[in-house]
Structure formats: structure tokens, C-alpha cells
Motif scaffolding. Structure first.
Motif, mmCIF file in Angstrom:
data_model
loop_
_atom_site.group_PDB
_atom_site.id
_atom_site.type_symbol
_atom_site.label_atom_id
_atom_site.label_comp_id
_atom_site.label_asym_id
_atom_site.label_seq_id
_atom_site.Cartn_x
_atom_site.Cartn_y
_atom_site.Cartn_z
ATOM 1 N N ALA A 33 45.773 23.482 44.286
ATOM 2 C CA ALA A 33 44.461 23.720 44.896
ATOM 3 C C ALA A 33 44.094 25.194 44.997
ATOM 4 O O ALA A 33 42.980 25.571 44.631
ATOM 5 C CB ALA A 33 44.395 23.085 46.282
ATOM 6 N N ALA A 34 44.986 26.044 45.510
ATOM 7 C CA ALA A 34 44.608 27.442 45.744
ATOM 8 C C ALA A 34 45.816 28.349 45.906
ATOM 9 O O ALA A 34 46.874 27.903 46.351
ATOM 10 C CB ALA A 34 43.731 27.552 46.985
ATOM 11 N N HIS A 35 45.616 29.605 45.544
ATOM 12 C CA HIS A 35 46.555 30.686 45.824
ATOM 13 C C HIS A 35 45.777 31.749 46.577
ATOM 14 O O HIS A 35 44.662 32.097 46.189
ATOM 15 C CB HIS A 35 47.097 31.318 44.539
ATOM 16 N N ILE A 36 46.371 32.287 47.646
ATOM 17 C CA ILE A 36 45.734 33.351 48.414
ATOM 18 C C ILE A 36 46.750 34.470 48.590
ATOM 19 O O ILE A 36 47.911 34.213 48.935
ATOM 20 C CB ILE A 36 45.247 32.851 49.786
ATOM 21 N N GLY A 37 46.322 35.681 48.324
ATOM 22 C CA GLY A 37 47.196 36.829 48.472
ATOM 23 C C GLY A 37 46.412 38.045 48.914
ATOM 24 O O GLY A 37 45.177 38.019 49.003
ATOM 25 N N CYS A 38 47.135 39.106 49.199
ATOM 26 C CA CYS A 38 46.521 40.363 49.602
ATOM 27 C C CYS A 38 46.947 41.443 48.612
ATOM 28 O O CYS A 38 48.147 41.678 48.428
ATOM 29 C CB CYS A 38 46.952 40.733 51.018
ATOM 30 N N MET A 39 45.965 42.069 47.962
ATOM 31 C CA MET A 39 46.230 43.155 47.025
ATOM 32 C C MET A 39 46.054 44.483 47.735
ATOM 33 O O MET A 39 44.999 44.747 48.319
ATOM 34 C CB MET A 39 45.301 43.086 45.825
ATOM 35 N N HIS A 40 47.077 45.292 47.669
ATOM 36 C CA HIS A 40 47.052 46.640 48.221
ATOM 37 C C HIS A 40 46.995 47.588 47.018
ATOM 38 O O HIS A 40 47.988 47.737 46.308
ATOM 39 C CB HIS A 40 48.311 46.905 49.045
ATOM 40 N N ILE A 41 45.835 48.163 46.792
ATOM 41 C CA ILE A 41 45.642 49.057 45.654
ATOM 42 C C ILE A 41 45.684 50.484 46.200
ATOM 43 O O ILE A 41 44.832 50.874 47.004
ATOM 44 C CB ILE A 41 44.302 48.784 44.955
ATOM 45 N N GLY A 42 46.691 51.231 45.794
ATOM 46 C CA GLY A 42 46.857 52.592 46.279
ATOM 47 C C GLY A 42 45.862 53.552 45.645
ATOM 48 O O GLY A 42 45.132 53.201 44.703
#
Length: 118
Positions: A33-42
Motif C-alpha cells: 500500500a505505501a512507504h513513508i520516509g523522511c529525507m534529510h538533504i544536507g
């Protein structure tokens, strides 16, 4: 109550597609159904140019940067804004000063149902 972390300290570095200064903290995966993540772009970081495997919503929650689709034009984006890419759409994002985005991937996404276009 439980408290969980999704900061860069618990994420993993990503260098696929030529990405740099990018850390991904997984938040939740709902099988099929879904993937949720947090991207930390420096600062000076980039999420390399690649095709979306499924519909993808990129919700900027801190900082500012740019996004682009298949064309070369970079579009400025900042906290409180979101970019949406369809399945198969080429895209890239980055930031000169740093940016944090929640990323939701799901074929069920229809962001226009709730959010107005900018």
C-alpha cells in the motif's frame, strides 16, 4: 505512549542515482500500500535523477531547495510545499542550504483531493 525517532541520526546514507548528502529515515511501510520516509538533504545535497517507481509525494517540512521533473527547469520549494510525481516520471531534488522532506510512495496517492495547487 512510546516516542520514536526519524531524525538523520537513525537514517542511512543514500548514494543511488548519484545522490549526495542524503540520509533516509524510514517511518512506516504498509505492505502493498505505501512507504513513508523522511529525507534529510544536507547543504549542497541532491536526490539524483531517477524514475518514480510509484506515485510519490515529497512534502518539505524544513528548509528549502529545488525540485524538477523530466525537464531541466528547477523549481524552488520550501517548507509547507509539496511536489508530486506520477509513476514512471523522472525527477530530481536538491538543496544548497539543507532541506527535510517527508516522502510518501503509494499508487493510492491523490494529493489534489485535499491540498490546493500552488
Amino acid at each position: 505512549m512510546k516516542i520514536y525517532r526519524f531524525d538523520a541520526g537513525v537514517g542511512r546514507a543514500i548514494d543511488m542515482f548519484g545522490s549526495s548528502h542524503l540520509t533516509l529515515s524510514r517511518i512506516v511501510r504498509v505492505e502493498g500500500a505505501a512507504h513513508i520516509g523522511c529525507m534529510h538533504i544536507g547543504a549542497g545535497g541532491v536526490v539524483g535523477f531517477h524514475q518514480a517507481i510509484v506515485r510519490q509525494l515529497f512534502l518539505v517540512v524544513n528548509g528549502a531547495g529545488w525540485v524538477r521533473g523530466e525537464g531541466p527547469e528547477r523549481i524552488a520549494i520550501a517548507a509547507g510545499r509539496a511536489a508530486y510525481w506520477e509513476t514512471g516520471e523522472w525527477h530530481e531534488s536538491g538543496s544548497e542550504s539543507g532541506m527535510v522532506a517527508i516522502v510518501i510512495e503509494s499508487e493510492l496517492l491523490e494529493p489534489g483531493q485535499f491540498m490546493p495547487e500552488a
